[in-house]
Design an enzyme around this catalytic site. Structure first.
Site, short mmCIF file in Angstrom:
data_model
loop_
_atom_site.label_atom_id
_atom_site.label_comp_id
_atom_site.label_asym_id
_atom_site.label_seq_id
_atom_site.Cartn_x
_atom_site.Cartn_y
_atom_site.Cartn_z
N GLN A 136 0.02 10.84 18.51
CA GLN A 136 -1.26 10.37 17.96
C GLN A 136 -1.72 9.05 18.57
OE1 GLN A 136 0.53 10.18 13.96
NE2 GLN A 136 -0.65 8.30 13.66
N GLY A 184 0.82 -1.21 0.00
CA GLY A 184 0.00 0.00 0.00
C GLY A 184 0.86 1.26 0.00
N HIS A 185 1.90 1.26 0.84
CA HIS A 185 2.82 2.41 0.88
C HIS A 185 3.57 2.56 -0.44
CE1 HIS A 185 2.56 1.35 5.29
NE2 HIS A 185 2.32 2.64 5.34
#
Length: 279
Positions: free
Chosen positions: A61, A36-37
């Site tokens: 986060q 995906g990256h």
């Protein structure tokens, strides 16, 4: 491929490129890279002269310290993937480089911040937008690429860009899936064989909703999708919603042309998210 660890070194490398009016793309990641990256890097290469990929596991986060601690960091594997993908620059700062001193951060990200993931991970998107703003300041990109899998995150980043009036274009890139439909995620490595099998219900439920979107009502679609997930062993549903893609508020009557189905569930000990654009 150049590997850089400080903002100062990054700026001195990129400023001449910017002055030469070459286009700089940024692909921000937390590492543990997968196809995906790589797909983001490939799309970035088509639209920019220089591609910078950042690897930084951002502490602000994470709402659960244990989640931060167990986040995978397979650095050698990541570097090999980036080299093979033809990435130009890897920016890999330390926590002290990005956060040299304690700082307050709070901006108005709009009501959507508190829905869905925002409800389950309070403060998460403040941390996300905080680090993305820092990365934008360091890289000064013309264009930045994010995966559609984090649909709400992309929306929050667009809101942050609008808040600061930043001259950067945000591009959301399609979800990359395994052959059996599972959305690629850095968290998938935590799934046992049984969890991996059970996790397929998320993409199955989304696909069902997409396939029947034109013919069934939204309440009927939601009922079928939730039933499918709730009947799967080892899967604990947090939410399955059909929402307006711009506001993330529940969609009721299919009037809008930007409608998305979003799901989050705990599969075994691992929390997964997925989504599918419906129209």
């Amino acid at each position: 491929m150049k590997v850089i660890n400080t903002i100062a070194a990054l700026k001195s490398l990129l400023e001449p490129i910017k002055l030469a009016q070459q286009k700089i793309a940024l692909v921000p990641t937390m590492g543990a890279l997968h196809k995906g990256h790589v797909s983001l890097i490939k799309i970035a290469q088509q639209q920019a002269d220089v591609v910078v990929c950042s690897i930084f596991v951002n502490p602000t986060q994470f709402t659960d310290p244990k989640d931060l601690e167990k986040y995978p960091r397979p650095l050698e594997h990541d570097m090999k993937m980036l080299q093979e993908a033809g990435c130009n620059v890897v920016f890999m700062p330390s926590v002290t480089e990005m956060y040299p001193k304690p700082e307050e951060w709070h901006i108005d990200l709009g009501p959507a911040e508190f829905l869905l993931e925002g409800e389950f991970r309070k403060g998460h998107y403040q941390g996300v937008t905080q680090i993305v703003k820092k990365l934008f300041d360091a890289v000064n990109p013309d264009i930045a690429f994010f995966g559609q899998k984090d649909f709400q995150q992309v929306l929050m980043i667009k809101n942050m860009v609008s808040w600061f009036k930043l001259p950067v274009q945000i591009v959301s890139c399609p979800i990359i899936r395994e052959d059996d439909g599972l959305a690629m995620s850095s968290r998938n490595i935590h799934l046992s064989a049984a969890d991996r099998e059970n996790a397929l219900v998320l993409s199955k439920a989304l696909t069902y909703v997409k396939d029947h979107f034109a013919t069934e009502s939204i309440p009927a679609l939601l009922e079928s999708a939730r039933k499918l997930i709730n009947e799967t062993p080892g899967v604990e549903l947090d939410y399955f919603t059909i929402a307006n893609g711009a506001t993330l508020l529940p969609e009721e009557d299919k009037k809008h042309d930007d409608i998305v189905a979003l799901v989050a569930a705990k599969v075994g000990e691992t929390r997964l998210i997925d989504n599918m654009i419906l129209n």
